[in-house]
Design a protein around this motif. Structure first.
Motif, PDB file in Angstrom:
ATOM      1  N   GLY A  80       0.818  -1.182   0.000  1.00 22.16           N
ATOM      2  CA  GLY A  80       0.000   0.000   0.000  1.00 22.16           C
ATOM      3  C   GLY A  80       0.862   1.245   0.000  1.00 22.16           C
ATOM      4  O   GLY A  80       2.044   1.216   0.303  1.00 22.16           O
ATOM      5  N   ALA A  81       0.271   2.343  -0.354  1.00 25.75           N
ATOM      6  CA  ALA A  81       0.951   3.624  -0.394  1.00 25.75           C
ATOM      7  C   ALA A  81       0.061   4.677   0.250  1.00 25.75           C
ATOM      8  O   ALA A  81      -1.164   4.578   0.201  1.00 25.75           O
ATOM      9  N   HIS A  82       0.689   5.697   0.840  1.00 21.44           N
ATOM     10  CA  HIS A  82      -0.073   6.719   1.556  1.00 21.44           C
ATOM     11  C   HIS A  82       0.205   8.129   1.084  1.00 21.44           C
ATOM     12  O   HIS A  82      -0.479   9.050   1.487  1.00 21.44           O
ATOM     13  N   THR A  83       1.215   8.305   0.233  1.00 22.20           N
ATOM     14  CA  THR A  83       1.565   9.619  -0.289  1.00 22.20           C
ATOM     15  C   THR A  83       1.739   9.512  -1.795  1.00 22.20           C
ATOM     16  O   THR A  83       1.848   8.416  -2.342  1.00 22.20           O
ATOM     17  N   LYS A  84       1.804  10.677  -2.458  1.00 26.69           N
ATOM     18  CA  LYS A  84       2.001  10.625  -3.910  1.00 26.69           C
ATOM     19  C   LYS A  84       3.357  10.023  -4.251  1.00 26.69           C
ATOM     20  O   LYS A  84       3.486   9.314  -5.248  1.00 26.69           O
ATOM     21  N   GLU A  85       4.364  10.259  -3.400  1.00 29.91           N
ATOM     22  CA  GLU A  85       5.684   9.695  -3.653  1.00 29.91           C
ATOM     23  C   GLU A  85       5.673   8.169  -3.507  1.00 29.91           C
ATOM     24  O   GLU A  85       6.256   7.455  -4.330  1.00 29.91           O
ATOM     25  N   SER A  86       5.002   7.679  -2.462  1.00 29.88           N
ATOM     26  CA  SER A  86       4.950   6.222  -2.288  1.00 29.88           C
ATOM     27  C   SER A  86       4.051   5.582  -3.337  1.00 29.88           C
ATOM     28  O   SER A  86       4.289   4.451  -3.764  1.00 29.88           O
ATOM     29  N   ALA A  87       3.026   6.313  -3.798  1.00 34.08           N
ATOM     30  CA  ALA A  87       2.188   5.799  -4.886  1.00 34.08           C
ATOM     31  C   ALA A  87       3.011   5.651  -6.152  1.00 34.08           C
ATOM     32  O   ALA A  87       2.934   4.627  -6.839  1.00 34.08           O
ATOM     33  N   ALA A 117      -8.478   3.681  -0.926  1.00 35.20           N
ATOM     34  CA  ALA A 117      -9.141   4.167   0.281  1.00 35.20           C
ATOM     35  C   ALA A 117      -8.077   4.960   1.015  1.00 35.20           C
ATOM     36  O   ALA A 117      -6.928   4.523   1.117  1.00 35.20           O
ATOM     37  N   MET A 118      -8.413   6.148   1.493  1.00 36.34           N
ATOM     38  CA  MET A 118      -7.386   7.007   2.073  1.00 36.34           C
ATOM     39  C   MET A 118      -7.849   7.659   3.358  1.00 36.34           C
ATOM     40  O   MET A 118      -9.043   7.882   3.566  1.00 36.34           O
ATOM     41  N   ALA A 119      -6.868   8.007   4.186  1.00 37.52           N
ATOM     42  CA  ALA A 119      -7.137   8.808   5.376  1.00 37.52           C
ATOM     43  C   ALA A 119      -7.427  10.243   4.942  1.00 37.52           C
ATOM     44  O   ALA A 119      -6.975  10.697   3.888  1.00 37.52           O
ATOM     45  N   SER A 120      -8.164  10.941   5.758  1.00 40.38           N
ATOM     46  CA  SER A 120      -8.594  12.294   5.409  1.00 40.38           C
ATOM     47  C   SER A 120      -7.454  13.310   5.398  1.00 40.38           C
ATOM     48  O   SER A 120      -7.583  14.363   4.790  1.00 40.38           O
ATOM     49  N   ASP A 121      -6.346  12.993   6.049  1.00 40.74           N
ATOM     50  CA  ASP A 121      -5.242  13.954   6.130  1.00 40.74           C
ATOM     51  C   ASP A 121      -4.191  13.767   5.037  1.00 40.74           C
ATOM     52  O   ASP A 121      -3.104  14.312   5.127  1.00 40.74           O
ATOM     53  N   LYS A 122      -4.507  13.033   3.998  1.00 42.38           N
ATOM     54  CA  LYS A 122      -3.566  12.779   2.905  1.00 42.38           C
ATOM     55  C   LYS A 122      -3.865  13.674   1.701  1.00 42.38           C
ATOM     56  O   LYS A 122      -4.947  14.251   1.583  1.00 42.38           O
ATOM     57  N   ASP A 123      -2.900  13.772   0.792  1.00 38.13           N
ATOM     58  CA  ASP A 123      -3.034  14.541  -0.442  1.00 38.13           C
ATOM     59  C   ASP A 123      -3.748  13.672  -1.474  1.00 38.13           C
ATOM     60  O   ASP A 123      -3.115  12.976  -2.262  1.00 38.13           O
ATOM     61  N   HIS A 124      -5.058  13.712  -1.458  1.00 37.35           N
ATOM     62  CA  HIS A 124      -5.849  12.848  -2.329  1.00 37.35           C
ATOM     63  C   HIS A 124      -5.585  13.111  -3.802  1.00 37.35           C
ATOM     64  O   HIS A 124      -5.390  12.185  -4.582  1.00 37.35           O
ATOM     65  N   GLU A 146     -13.683   9.335  11.628  1.00 32.90           N
ATOM     66  CA  GLU A 146     -13.535  10.647  11.016  1.00 32.90           C
ATOM     67  C   GLU A 146     -12.253  10.764  10.179  1.00 32.90           C
ATOM     68  O   GLU A 146     -12.116  11.655   9.375  1.00 32.90           O
ATOM     69  N   ARG A 147     -11.319   9.847  10.350  1.00 29.67           N
ATOM     70  CA  ARG A 147     -10.083   9.850   9.536  1.00 29.67           C
ATOM     71  C   ARG A 147     -10.298   9.210   8.174  1.00 29.67           C
ATOM     72  O   ARG A 147      -9.507   9.424   7.264  1.00 29.67           O
ATOM     73  N   ALA A 148     -11.319   8.413   8.013  1.00 29.03           N
ATOM     74  CA  ALA A 148     -11.578   7.752   6.734  1.00 29.03           C
ATOM     75  C   ALA A 148     -12.228   8.745   5.772  1.00 29.03           C
ATOM     76  O   ALA A 148     -13.188   9.424   6.115  1.00 29.03           O
ATOM     77  N   THR A 149     -11.691   8.824   4.564  1.00 32.19           N
ATOM     78  CA  THR A 149     -12.236   9.739   3.565  1.00 32.19           C
ATOM     79  C   THR A 149     -13.460   9.120   2.910  1.00 32.19           C
ATOM     80  O   THR A 149     -13.385   8.008   2.374  1.00 32.19           O
ATOM     81  N   PRO A 150     -14.601   9.822   2.924  1.00 29.78           N
ATOM     82  CA  PRO A 150     -15.795   9.304   2.253  1.00 29.78           C
ATOM     83  C   PRO A 150     -15.564   9.159   0.747  1.00 29.78           C
ATOM     84  O   PRO A 150     -14.800   9.925   0.138  1.00 29.78           O
ATOM     85  N   GLY A 183     -17.423   9.912  -1.728  1.00 31.85           N
ATOM     86  CA  GLY A 183     -17.778  11.119  -2.473  1.00 31.85           C
ATOM     87  C   GLY A 183     -16.639  12.127  -2.522  1.00 31.85           C
ATOM     88  O   GLY A 183     -16.414  12.785  -3.538  1.00 31.85           O
ATOM     89  N   GLN A 184     -15.904  12.225  -1.427  1.00 29.94           N
ATOM     90  CA  GLN A 184     -14.756  13.130  -1.385  1.00 29.94           C
ATOM     91  C   GLN A 184     -13.624  12.601  -2.267  1.00 29.94           C
ATOM     92  O   GLN A 184     -12.949  13.369  -2.955  1.00 29.94           O
ATOM     93  N   LEU A 185     -13.431  11.289  -2.271  1.00 31.03           N
ATOM     94  CA  LEU A 185     -12.422  10.700  -3.169  1.00 31.03           C
ATOM     95  C   LEU A 185     -12.814  10.905  -4.631  1.00 31.03           C
ATOM     96  O   LEU A 185     -11.957  11.159  -5.473  1.00 31.03           O
ATOM     97  N   LEU A 186     -14.094  10.801  -4.920  1.00 33.02           N
ATOM     98  CA  LEU A 186     -14.565  11.014  -6.293  1.00 33.02           C
ATOM     99  C   LEU A 186     -14.295  12.456  -6.733  1.00 33.02           C
ATOM    100  O   LEU A 186     -13.848  12.699  -7.861  1.00 33.02           O
ATOM    101  N   ALA A 187     -14.533  13.408  -5.849  1.00 31.12           N
ATOM    102  CA  ALA A 187     -14.233  14.809  -6.165  1.00 31.12           C
ATOM    103  C   ALA A 187     -12.732  14.984  -6.388  1.00 31.12           C
ATOM    104  O   ALA A 187     -12.313  15.707  -7.294  1.00 31.12           O
TER     105      ALA A 187
END
Length: 96
Positions: free
Chosen positions: A1-8, A29-36, A63-67, A69-73
């Motif tokens: 898994g990856a959590h940042t654009k660099e690790s992606a 699926a991402m945490a809300s505090d990441k650069d989606h 609350e840390r899980a990104t919905p 709909g927010q990922l789609l945006a």
């Protein structure tokens, strides 16, 4: 898994090296505090056959899980950013 654009970028490059020419499906699926958007621009750069956006429980509370709909945006914004970079001839690995 990856959590940042660099690790992606690193994970996707590794997949391309290990499985050259194979179709890629990415589940996000991402945490809300990441650069989606930054993360998803990297996903776009891998030319996946499909991308699945989902929400999963994340350590630290719901609350840390990104919905989704927010990922789609964020996906829509990433598509616009990727398209703009291609039109102006910018590289994919920049700061933006």
């Amino acid at each position: 898994g990856a959590h940042t654009k660099e690790s992606a970028a690193a994970a996707l490059a590794t997949l391309a090296e290990v499985f050259p020419g194979k179709p890629l499906v990415v589940v996000v699926a991402m945490a809300s505090d990441k650069d989606h958007v930054g993360f998803l621009v990297e996903v776009l750069g891998a030319n996946p056959k499909a991308v699945v956006l989902t929400q999963v429980p994340i350590s630290g509370g719901k609350e840390r899980a990104t919905p989704v709909g927010q990922l789609l945006a964020a996906w829509d914004a990433a598509v616009r950013e990727d398209r703009h970079r291609r039109e102006v001839g910018g590289d994919r690995g920049g700061d933006g």
